[in-house]
Design a protein around this motif. Structure first.
Motif, PDB file in Angstrom:
ATOM      1  N   LEU A  42      -1.031  -0.428  -6.557  1.00  0.00           N
ATOM      2  CA  LEU A  42      -0.218  -1.525  -6.033  1.00  0.00           C
ATOM      3  C   LEU A  42      -0.700  -2.000  -4.664  1.00  0.00           C
ATOM      4  N   TRP A  43      -1.475  -1.159  -3.983  1.00  0.00           N
ATOM      5  CA  TRP A  43      -2.000  -1.552  -2.680  1.00  0.00           C
ATOM      6  C   TRP A  43      -2.894  -2.791  -2.799  1.00  0.00           C
ATOM      7  N   VAL A  44      -3.636  -2.917  -3.898  1.00  0.00           N
ATOM      8  CA  VAL A  44      -4.565  -4.044  -4.071  1.00  0.00           C
ATOM      9  C   VAL A  44      -3.834  -5.387  -3.997  1.00  0.00           C
ATOM     10  N   PRO A  45      -2.822  -5.641  -4.841  1.00  0.00           N
ATOM     11  CA  PRO A  45      -2.147  -6.946  -4.703  1.00  0.00           C
ATOM     12  C   PRO A  45      -1.421  -7.101  -3.365  1.00  0.00           C
ATOM     13  N   PHE A  46      -0.882  -6.003  -2.837  1.00  0.00           N
ATOM     14  CA  PHE A  46      -0.223  -6.088  -1.533  1.00  0.00           C
ATOM     15  C   PHE A  46      -1.218  -6.563  -0.482  1.00  0.00           C
ATOM     16  N   ALA A  47      -2.400  -5.941  -0.459  1.00  0.00           N
ATOM     17  CA  ALA A  47      -3.411  -6.265   0.554  1.00  0.00           C
ATOM     18  C   ALA A  47      -3.967  -7.671   0.376  1.00  0.00           C
ATOM     19  N   ILE A  48      -4.027  -8.143  -0.851  1.00  0.00           N
ATOM     20  CA  ILE A  48      -4.596  -9.469  -1.108  1.00  0.00           C
ATOM     21  C   ILE A  48      -3.600 -10.576  -0.782  1.00  0.00           C
TER      22      ILE A  48
ATOM     23  N   SER B 100       0.983   9.097  -7.016  1.00  0.00           N
ATOM     24  CA  SER B 100      -0.444   9.404  -7.073  1.00  0.00           C
ATOM     25  C   SER B 100      -1.287   8.252  -7.607  1.00  0.00           C
ATOM     26  N   ILE B 101      -0.804   7.562  -8.630  1.00  0.00           N
ATOM     27  CA  ILE B 101      -1.584   6.494  -9.272  1.00  0.00           C
ATOM     28  C   ILE B 101      -1.041   5.113  -8.896  1.00  0.00           C
ATOM     29  N   GLY B 102       0.267   4.939  -9.007  1.00  0.00           N
ATOM     30  CA  GLY B 102       0.875   3.627  -8.809  1.00  0.00           C
ATOM     31  C   GLY B 102       0.743   3.093  -7.396  1.00  0.00           C
ATOM     32  N   LEU B 103       0.928   3.964  -6.417  1.00  0.00           N
ATOM     33  CA  LEU B 103       0.878   3.520  -5.024  1.00  0.00           C
ATOM     34  C   LEU B 103      -0.499   2.951  -4.651  1.00  0.00           C
ATOM     35  N   PRO B 104      -1.597   3.659  -4.937  1.00  0.00           N
ATOM     36  CA  PRO B 104      -2.905   3.073  -4.611  1.00  0.00           C
ATOM     37  C   PRO B 104      -3.209   1.798  -5.399  1.00  0.00           C
TER      38      PRO B 104
ATOM     39  N   PHE C 115      -0.482 -10.425   0.852  1.00  0.00           N
ATOM     40  CA  PHE C 115       0.417 -10.337   1.994  1.00  0.00           C
ATOM     41  C   PHE C 115      -0.367 -10.035   3.267  1.00  0.00           C
ATOM     42  N   PRO C 116       0.192 -10.421   4.420  1.00  0.00           N
ATOM     43  CA  PRO C 116      -0.424 -10.012   5.690  1.00  0.00           C
ATOM     44  C   PRO C 116      -0.410  -8.481   5.784  1.00  0.00           C
ATOM     45  N   LYS C 117      -1.304  -7.929   6.586  1.00  0.00           N
ATOM     46  CA  LYS C 117      -1.446  -6.467   6.684  1.00  0.00           C
ATOM     47  C   LYS C 117      -0.135  -5.749   6.968  1.00  0.00           C
ATOM     48  N   GLU C 118       0.645  -6.271   7.901  1.00  0.00           N
ATOM     49  CA  GLU C 118       1.882  -5.605   8.303  1.00  0.00           C
ATOM     50  C   GLU C 118       2.871  -5.539   7.138  1.00  0.00           C
ATOM     51  N   ILE C 119       3.007  -6.627   6.404  1.00  0.00           N
ATOM     52  CA  ILE C 119       3.925  -6.658   5.266  1.00  0.00           C
ATOM     53  C   ILE C 119       3.413  -5.751   4.151  1.00  0.00           C
ATOM     54  N   ALA C 120       2.107  -5.808   3.884  1.00  0.00           N
ATOM     55  CA  ALA C 120       1.513  -4.956   2.838  1.00  0.00           C
ATOM     56  C   ALA C 120       1.734  -3.483   3.165  1.00  0.00           C
ATOM     57  N   LEU C 121       1.509  -3.105   4.410  1.00  0.00           N
ATOM     58  CA  LEU C 121       1.713  -1.719   4.817  1.00  0.00           C
ATOM     59  C   LEU C 121       3.183  -1.334   4.723  1.00  0.00           C
ATOM     60  N   GLY C 122       4.077  -2.262   5.083  1.00  0.00           N
ATOM     61  CA  GLY C 122       5.520  -2.006   4.969  1.00  0.00           C
ATOM     62  C   GLY C 122       5.937  -1.770   3.524  1.00  0.00           C
ATOM     63  N   LEU C 123       5.450  -2.611   2.618  1.00  0.00           N
ATOM     64  CA  LEU C 123       5.763  -2.438   1.189  1.00  0.00           C
ATOM     65  C   LEU C 123       5.217  -1.104   0.667  1.00  0.00           C
ATOM     66  N   TYR C 124       3.998  -0.771   1.097  1.00  0.00           N
ATOM     67  CA  TYR C 124       3.378   0.501   0.703  1.00  0.00           C
ATOM     68  C   TYR C 124       4.257   1.669   1.149  1.00  0.00           C
ATOM     69  N   MET C 125       4.716   1.617   2.393  1.00  0.00           N
ATOM     70  CA  MET C 125       5.531   2.712   2.927  1.00  0.00           C
ATOM     71  C   MET C 125       6.900   2.793   2.244  1.00  0.00           C
ATOM     72  N   VAL C 126       7.499   1.637   1.954  1.00  0.00           N
ATOM     73  CA  VAL C 126       8.800   1.634   1.273  1.00  0.00           C
ATOM     74  C   VAL C 126       8.671   2.259  -0.116  1.00  0.00           C
ATOM     75  N   LEU C 127       7.634   1.849  -0.858  1.00  0.00           N
ATOM     76  CA  LEU C 127       7.423   2.441  -2.188  1.00  0.00           C
ATOM     77  C   LEU C 127       7.136   3.935  -2.083  1.00  0.00           C
ATOM     78  N   SER C 128       6.340   4.307  -1.105  1.00  0.00           N
ATOM     79  CA  SER C 128       6.041   5.729  -0.907  1.00  0.00           C
ATOM     80  C   SER C 128       7.322   6.506  -0.647  1.00  0.00           C
TER      81      SER C 128
END
Length: 184
Positions: free
Chosen positions: A24-30, A18-22, A32-45
């Motif tokens: 962590l999205w900020v550094p991922f999006a900044i 609920s808190i950590g995933l959103p 990493f490229p979109k595809e990698i950031a989205l992949g990391l987001y999904m793996v953590l989810s």
């Protein structure tokens, strides 16, 4: 009046989702490229959903399907609904997600102007060298946007301490620098 939603140790993974995933999205999006950031987001989810499901099963509570890791907000809503709790985890996720998107856009815009300033600085140095002037740009300062994302006004701080006024035009991936005082 809202009922309190206690933080329980067995809910740790749901709170991470609920808190950590959103957040962590900020550094991922900044960074990493979109595809990698989205992949990391999904793996953590997926990891946090699976760990939360294991925790719920140990407590002999009915857990939502792990397939909801693709849509964390649905997982969190289902989780709270099945336990008869208010939808606090979903509400927190929504708030954190909105704040993360705003922060991410702000930082990305700032990093974009920093990249523009660095590119313009090296271009100023090249212009000076072509003019036979032995100065180089150290940093671009006072960068202000004149026309949304296209024209910028700035100052080039030179290694001699001089400041050269400049205009930057962005055309697609290319930038054009004009130094009015040099006629370039």
């Amino acid at each position: 009046m809202l009922k309190p939603y206690p933080f329980l140790k067995q809910d740790t993974y749901a709170w991470c989702l609920s808190i950590g995933l959103p957040i962590l999205w900020v550094p991922f999006a900044i960074f990493f490229p979109k595809e990698i950031a989205l992949g990391l987001y999904m793996v953590l989810s997926l990891i946090w959903v699976l760990l939360d499901r294991l925790s719920l099963m140990k407590q002999e509570k009915r857990a939502p399907s792990f397939l909801y890791f693709l849509l964390p907000m649905v997982y969190l809503r289902q989780r709270d609904e099945r336990q008869g709790k208010p939808w606090r985890l979903l509400q927190i996720w929504l708030i954190c997600t909105v704040l993360s998107v705003v922060a991410g856009n702000h930082f990305k815009k700032q990093s974009g102007t920093e990249q523009l300033a660095q590119s313009a600085c090296s271009t100023v140095t090249q212009i000076m060298q072509r003019q036979g002037i032995d100065e180089r740009c150290i940093r671009v300062t006072d960068l202000t946007e004149e026309v949304s994302g296209r024209f910028y006004r700035a100052q080039a701080l030179m290694n001699t301490g001089n400041k050269e006024p400049m205009t930057i035009e962005v055309r697609g991936r290319d930038i054009y620098v004009v130094l009015p005082e040099l006629g370039e």
